[in-house]
Scaffold this motif. Structure first.
Motif, mmCIF file in Angstrom:
data_model
loop_
_atom_site.group_PDB
_atom_site.id
_atom_site.type_symbol
_atom_site.label_atom_id
_atom_site.label_comp_id
_atom_site.label_asym_id
_atom_site.label_seq_id
_atom_site.Cartn_x
_atom_site.Cartn_y
_atom_site.Cartn_z
ATOM 1 N N PRO A 26 2.357 6.608 21.399
ATOM 2 C CA PRO A 26 1.428 7.394 20.559
ATOM 3 C C PRO A 26 1.823 7.417 19.088
ATOM 4 N N VAL A 27 3.125 7.444 18.812
ATOM 5 C CA VAL A 27 3.579 7.434 17.421
ATOM 6 C C VAL A 27 3.218 6.118 16.752
ATOM 7 N N LEU A 28 3.449 5.004 17.457
ATOM 8 C CA LEU A 28 3.105 3.694 16.906
ATOM 9 C C LEU A 28 1.603 3.568 16.685
ATOM 10 N N ILE A 29 0.811 4.076 17.618
ATOM 11 C CA ILE A 29 -0.644 4.028 17.466
ATOM 12 C C ILE A 29 -1.080 4.852 16.255
ATOM 13 N N TYR A 30 -0.470 6.021 16.091
ATOM 14 C CA TYR A 30 -0.812 6.884 14.952
ATOM 15 C C TYR A 30 -0.570 6.165 13.630
ATOM 16 N N TYR A 31 0.620 5.566 13.476
ATOM 17 C CA TYR A 31 0.943 4.893 12.224
ATOM 18 C C TYR A 31 0.087 3.636 12.028
ATOM 19 N N ALA A 32 -0.211 2.947 13.126
ATOM 20 C CA ALA A 32 -1.035 1.744 13.010
ATOM 21 C C ALA A 32 -2.460 2.085 12.580
ATOM 22 N N VAL A 33 -3.011 3.172 13.105
ATOM 23 C CA VAL A 33 -4.403 3.525 12.832
ATOM 24 C C VAL A 33 -4.556 4.227 11.483
ATOM 25 N N PHE A 34 -3.665 5.180 11.189
ATOM 26 C CA PHE A 34 -3.862 6.025 10.015
ATOM 27 C C PHE A 34 -3.009 5.628 8.808
ATOM 28 N N HIS A 35 -2.026 4.743 8.973
ATOM 29 C CA HIS A 35 -1.169 4.380 7.848
ATOM 30 C C HIS A 35 -1.244 2.888 7.509
ATOM 31 N N TYR A 36 -1.100 2.044 8.491
ATOM 32 C CA TYR A 36 -1.111 0.609 8.223
ATOM 33 C C TYR A 36 -2.513 0.019 8.265
ATOM 34 N N GLY A 37 -3.356 0.514 9.151
ATOM 35 C CA GLY A 37 -4.719 0.013 9.244
ATOM 36 C C GLY A 37 -5.510 0.153 7.950
ATOM 37 N N PRO A 38 -5.503 1.339 7.332
ATOM 38 C CA PRO A 38 -6.304 1.510 6.101
ATOM 39 C C PRO A 38 -5.753 0.789 4.880
ATOM 40 N N MET A 39 -4.591 0.113 4.998
ATOM 41 C CA MET A 39 -3.999 -0.514 3.819
ATOM 42 C C MET A 39 -4.836 -1.660 3.276
ATOM 43 N N TYR A 40 -5.725 -2.216 4.099
ATOM 44 C CA TYR A 40 -6.585 -3.273 3.569
ATOM 45 C C TYR A 40 -7.489 -2.714 2.472
ATOM 46 N N GLY A 41 -7.708 -1.382 2.478
ATOM 47 C CA GLY A 41 -8.529 -0.758 1.452
ATOM 48 C C GLY A 41 -7.918 -0.801 0.064
ATOM 49 N N LEU A 42 -6.627 -1.179 -0.031
ATOM 50 C CA LEU A 42 -6.001 -1.325 -1.353
ATOM 51 C C LEU A 42 -6.659 -2.426 -2.167
ATOM 52 N N LEU A 43 -7.433 -3.276 -1.519
ATOM 53 C CA LEU A 43 -8.139 -4.341 -2.238
ATOM 54 C C LEU A 43 -9.073 -3.790 -3.305
ATOM 55 N N ILE A 44 -9.588 -2.572 -3.090
ATOM 56 C CA ILE A 44 -10.547 -2.037 -4.064
ATOM 57 C C ILE A 44 -9.873 -1.729 -5.397
ATOM 58 N N ALA A 45 -8.521 -1.683 -5.430
ATOM 59 C CA ALA A 45 -7.830 -1.505 -6.705
ATOM 60 C C ALA A 45 -8.006 -2.713 -7.609
ATOM 61 N N PHE A 46 -8.377 -3.850 -7.010
ATOM 62 C CA PHE A 46 -8.572 -5.087 -7.774
ATOM 63 C C PHE A 46 -10.044 -5.504 -7.803
ATOM 64 N N LYS A 47 -10.936 -4.586 -7.431
ATOM 65 C CA LYS A 47 -12.358 -4.907 -7.382
ATOM 66 C C LYS A 47 -13.178 -3.829 -8.063
ATOM 67 N N ASP A 48 -14.382 -4.218 -8.456
ATOM 68 C CA ASP A 48 -15.359 -3.249 -8.957
ATOM 69 C C ASP A 48 -16.109 -2.711 -7.743
ATOM 70 N N TYR A 49 -15.485 -1.776 -7.077
ATOM 71 C CA TYR A 49 -15.940 -1.348 -5.754
ATOM 72 C C TYR A 49 -17.242 -0.567 -5.844
ATOM 73 N N GLY A 50 -18.155 -0.935 -4.961
ATOM 74 C CA GLY A 50 -19.389 -0.194 -4.778
ATOM 75 C C GLY A 50 -19.580 0.108 -3.304
ATOM 76 N N ILE A 51 -20.021 1.309 -3.010
ATOM 77 C CA ILE A 51 -20.161 1.714 -1.607
ATOM 78 C C ILE A 51 -21.162 0.812 -0.885
ATOM 79 N N ALA A 52 -22.228 0.433 -1.564
ATOM 80 C CA ALA A 52 -23.251 -0.415 -0.932
ATOM 81 C C ALA A 52 -22.719 -1.821 -0.647
#
Length: 319
Positions: A39-65
């Motif tokens: 459960p600890v590994l699943i927690y970190y994978a889902v809520f900590h490592y999984g969302p890290m792909y969202g760091l891409l928006i730091a290099f993009k002109d992000y739009g929700i659409a």
């Protein structure tokens, strides 16, 4: 006569197949312990490592659409805008100043309390003091902020107390020069008892015979504390200090957001609160992600530097 193997490392080297069998046996023997880790590994994978792909928006002109992948690339434009912003140096200064105040005053406070509690011989009094000092930790930050707003108001408890000495009432939370002191001192009050637990636990592992030998040599309580207790808990102090240095730029935004106002931005506005205003309130997600990424990278560098310096000057380190 066969030649003896003179290489001890080669003699004790475990074959790859034996290592696999040992790992397999360990997994079978401790399967329930490893199952508890899932459960600890699943927690970190889902809520900590999984969302890290969202760091891409730091290099993009992000739009929700457009989404993360379809938004156009802007490279380091967000970082450049932040570094050239008139708020950059103010945010960096405020973040570092509050963190330094916490390192200088808040970090040693639990150590001092633990050392004092360790000297108390009346068990009932010691437990009462521990219980009282632990209680503020369980108070919500929202409640603590509300208490501070009421206490430091112009007609609050602090001003009423100072009024007995002829001091004119002051709206402390509307004065930028008072914000850091109120923030750090309230943090000490809330966390000093809870933070002392780990140091008391470290003191309990010190060999009692060391104190007996020191008493035989004529050492008093102060010298026993200085030469036995403090060196005994020094590994714990160093590890927690390294972690605190690594979190210098990660000043908690929740309490500051609840306490600050435009009149105190000059000393209260930090990087995390700026990210909140730009990202959540201003909906500038790409820019706020770039600021947050800068904050995380610098914190990681500080953590590495603190561990490296500790490794060079002492035998205690985080890894």
């Amino acid at each position: 006569m066969p030649e003896l193997n003179r290489n001890p490392v080669q003699a004790t080297r475990i074959p790859a197949e034996s290592k696999k069998s040992l790992i397999k046996k360990d997994l079978v023997r401790n399967r329930f312990i490893y199952l508890m880790l899932v459960p600890v590994l699943i927690y970190y994978a889902v809520f900590h490592y999984g969302p890290m792909y969202g760091l891409l928006i730091a290099f993009k002109d992000y739009g929700i659409a457009d989404g993360v992948w379809n938004s156009p690339w802007v490279g380091f434009a967000h970082f450049q805008n932040f570094f050239e912003s008139p708020y950059f140096w103010r945010l960096l200064r405020n973040t570092l100043m509050i963190s330094l105040y916490e390192l200088l005053f808040a970090f040693p406070a639990p150590i001092i309390l633990a050392l004092l509690l360790n000297e108390i011989r009346l068990i009932i009094f010691k437990r009462v003091v521990q219980t009282i000092s632990y209680l503020p930790h369980f108070i919500s930050i929202v409640v603590v902020a509300g208490m501070l707003v009421d206490f430091f108001a112009r007609d609050g408890l602090i001003n009423n107390f100072l009024g007995f000495f002829g001091v004119e009432p002051t709206a402390f939370l509307q004065k930028s020069e008072w914000f850091r002191s109120i923030y750090v001192s309230s943090g000490i009050w809330q966390g000093i008892g809870w933070g002392s637990i780990i140091y008391l636990a470290a003191m309990s592992s010190i060999d009692p015979t060391l104190y007996d030998a020191a008493r035989i040599d004529g050492a008093g309580r102060w010298k026993q504390t200085l030469h036995i207790t403090i060196p005994g808990i020094m590994p714990t102090i160093v590890i927690l200090f390294i972690l605190n240095v690594g979190a210098m730029l990660a000043v908690g935004s929740e309490k500051i957001i609840l306490l600050y106002n435009p009149l105190t931005y000059e000393t209260a506005d930090v990087i995390s609160t700026y990210v909140y205003r730009k990202g959540i309130l201003g909906a500038d997600f790409g820019y706020s992600a770039a600021v947050g990424l800068f904050n995380s990278v610098v914190s990681f560098i500080l953590l590495i530097l603190a561990n490296t310096v500790s490794k060079r000057v002492s035998e205690h380190r985080l890894w």
